[in-house]
Write a protein that holds these residues in place. Structure first.
Motif, mmCIF file in Angstrom:
data_model
loop_
_atom_site.group_PDB
_atom_site.id
_atom_site.type_symbol
_atom_site.label_atom_id
_atom_site.label_comp_id
_atom_site.label_asym_id
_atom_site.label_seq_id
_atom_site.Cartn_x
_atom_site.Cartn_y
_atom_site.Cartn_z
ATOM 1 N N LEU A 44 70.445 -18.936 -32.336
ATOM 2 C CA LEU A 44 69.895 -20.122 -32.984
ATOM 3 C C LEU A 44 69.697 -21.239 -31.969
ATOM 4 O O LEU A 44 70.483 -21.379 -31.038
ATOM 5 C CB LEU A 44 70.844 -20.598 -34.084
ATOM 6 N N SER A 46 69.676 -25.172 -30.842
ATOM 7 C CA SER A 46 70.441 -26.357 -31.209
ATOM 8 C C SER A 46 69.509 -27.343 -31.917
ATOM 9 O O SER A 46 68.291 -27.296 -31.724
ATOM 10 C CB SER A 46 71.053 -26.998 -29.968
ATOM 11 N N PRO A 47 70.060 -28.256 -32.711
ATOM 12 C CA PRO A 47 69.208 -29.214 -33.427
ATOM 13 C C PRO A 47 68.368 -30.090 -32.501
ATOM 14 O O PRO A 47 67.328 -30.572 -32.892
ATOM 15 C CB PRO A 47 70.211 -30.074 -34.202
ATOM 16 N N THR A 48 68.794 -30.277 -31.250
ATOM 17 C CA THR A 48 68.033 -31.111 -30.320
ATOM 18 C C THR A 48 67.031 -30.320 -29.505
ATOM 19 O O THR A 48 66.200 -30.890 -28.818
ATOM 20 C CB THR A 48 68.981 -31.849 -29.357
ATOM 21 N N ASP A 49 67.087 -28.999 -29.573
ATOM 22 C CA ASP A 49 66.160 -28.143 -28.822
ATOM 23 C C ASP A 49 64.850 -28.064 -29.594
ATOM 24 O O ASP A 49 64.836 -27.817 -30.785
ATOM 25 C CB ASP A 49 66.762 -26.753 -28.647
ATOM 26 N N HIS A 50 63.751 -28.269 -28.908
ATOM 27 C CA HIS A 50 62.441 -28.248 -29.556
ATOM 28 C C HIS A 50 61.715 -26.935 -29.361
ATOM 29 O O HIS A 50 60.500 -26.862 -29.485
ATOM 30 C CB HIS A 50 61.589 -29.412 -29.068
#
Length: 60
Positions: A44, A46-50
Motif C-alpha cells: 500500500l 502511504s497517504p502522502t505518496d502520490h
C-alpha cells in the motif's frame, strides 16, 4: 479474508479471456493473444505518496 482479486483485462491486448496459469501464484494466461504474465501485489502507498516511484518524485 476475501478471495484474491483477478485481473479483468490482458495488459497486452485488452482481451477479457483470462485464466489462472498453472505456473504458480499470480500467473495468468490470456487466451486472446496467447501470452502469459504475472501479477504481484507490492503493498500500500502511504497517504502522502502520490503514486510515483522515488526517482519520479520531486524534492523541494
Amino acid at each position: 479474508m476475501s478471495e484474491r482479486a483477478a485481473p479483468f483485462f490482458c495488459p497486452y491486448c485488452g482481451d477479457e479471456d483470462l485464466r489462472p496459469s498453472e505456473a504458480g501464484h499470480g500467473a495468468w494466461e490470456c487466451h486472446g493473444c496467447r501470452r502469459a504474465f504475472g501479477l504481484k501485489f507490492l503493498g500500500l502507498l502511504s497517504p502522502t505518496d502520490h503514486g510515483g516511484t522515488p526517482h519520479e518524485q520531486h524534492r523541494d
